[in-house]
Design an enzyme around this catalytic site. Sequence first.
Site, PDB file in Angstrom:
ATOM      1  CB  CYS A  99      41.107 -23.863   9.525  1.00  0.00           C
ATOM      2  SG  CYS A  99      41.496 -25.207  10.671  1.00  0.00           S
ATOM      3  CD  GLN A 100      36.958 -27.343  11.133  1.00  0.00           C
ATOM      4  OE1 GLN A 100      36.754 -26.187  10.765  1.00  0.00           O
ATOM      5  NE2 GLN A 100      36.905 -27.697  12.401  1.00  0.00           N
TER       6      GLN A 100
END
Length: 433
Positions: A99-100
């Site tokens: 999800c970065q």
Amino acid sequence: MPKEYKKPLIFIDAFAGCGGLSLGLMQAGWSGCFAIERDKFAFATLKANLLAKRSPYKYVWPDWLPQEPIGIVELLTNYRAKLEELSGSIDVLVGGPPCQGFSSAGRRQHDDPRNQLFGSYLNLVDIIKPKAVLMENVRGFTLDFNAGDEIKNFSQALKAQLSDAYTVREQLLDLSIFGVPQARTRYFVLAFRSELNVPDAFAHLRSRLPSFLRSIQLTTPVSSASAISDLEISRGGTQPSIETKGFEETRYAGPLTRYQRLMNAGCKAPGDLRLARHTESIVRRFKEIIELSHAEGRLNISIGAEMRARFGLKKMALRVLDPDRPSPTITSMPDDLLHYSEPRTLTVRENARLQSFPDWYSFQGKYTTGGHRRKQEVPRFTQVANAVPPLVARAIGETLTDLLGDKSLSADVSDSRINLRLHRIQEGPEIST
């Protein structure tokens, strides 16, 4: 409590990280087929806790898949035929792509290579054809992105690609309602094969939440102090680190609250209690910041501009825990959050407590990393920060057992087709009251 069925629901965990989602589902009575995780540190944690002989919860794991780190692209390339044999035999495919690139905690980048992995996740869905899909991600997954001449939205793309075969529901959930001592909002998707006519799982999850909390003897919200007060230096003192030469760690003196007893059940002394080595000047600075934050009522939020100027700090995200409320969302940066009373950052174990990992669950690999390696390695603090809190996964797992237990696709599939023998998950350690 969830209903009893002859066979547990079977799941595969994609992008498993250190195993928070898998652990919670196993605690709910599910059987984990295998997990996909490419980082060597995160997989080492997964293996130490969910594959070891004496683990209270274990994957059953097929013979054809090595028990080693593997990426989803490699899995699809090298084991496609074996995955096709599993088609229709897996109840739920779970996991959250990295999800970065979506996270509001950093700089959102639509072209971050890690974002593209959600396409591989959908490819796996198409091959496995599970009865249901459970996906978790950060809130930023729902936001629009400028991608050159077009606007992209990953959550809309996900729904569009699943909608032909699945009824898709989505929800932003504040995870503190599940007894997690952290004000952490995450995006969840629950998609069910359309022909199953499954009712709204999120509505059922909310309706059974009171009984879930009663079953684990918790009332919400759970505060930071209720979660970690037994880990204070002022209570147990310190001792040389058992694991790392040159470091000190907290000496554990036993649980004090219901939440602490829940987390500590079956574990005499937790690990991952190594303390950061702060200089004397840093300790003095932290002490002043903590005192001023309490005096000014700036707890759980970033310190103000005046305080940053006073201490010559450029860091914008520094916060002091409020002992009487759930913590803010923990991050992979260990210096983002200060203890509410002791002039120091938190230990890995304290962060794990705020994520509802039980004390017997140990973390492997480096403690931290930096520079370009942040996109290549997942050290302990990052493993904990990126995980799905096991309490949340357990509550969702029990809900899905209610909804899907009598519709299990795996109930009509022989063990030979799945190529592994599923055996009943052992009961977890009894919780003392």
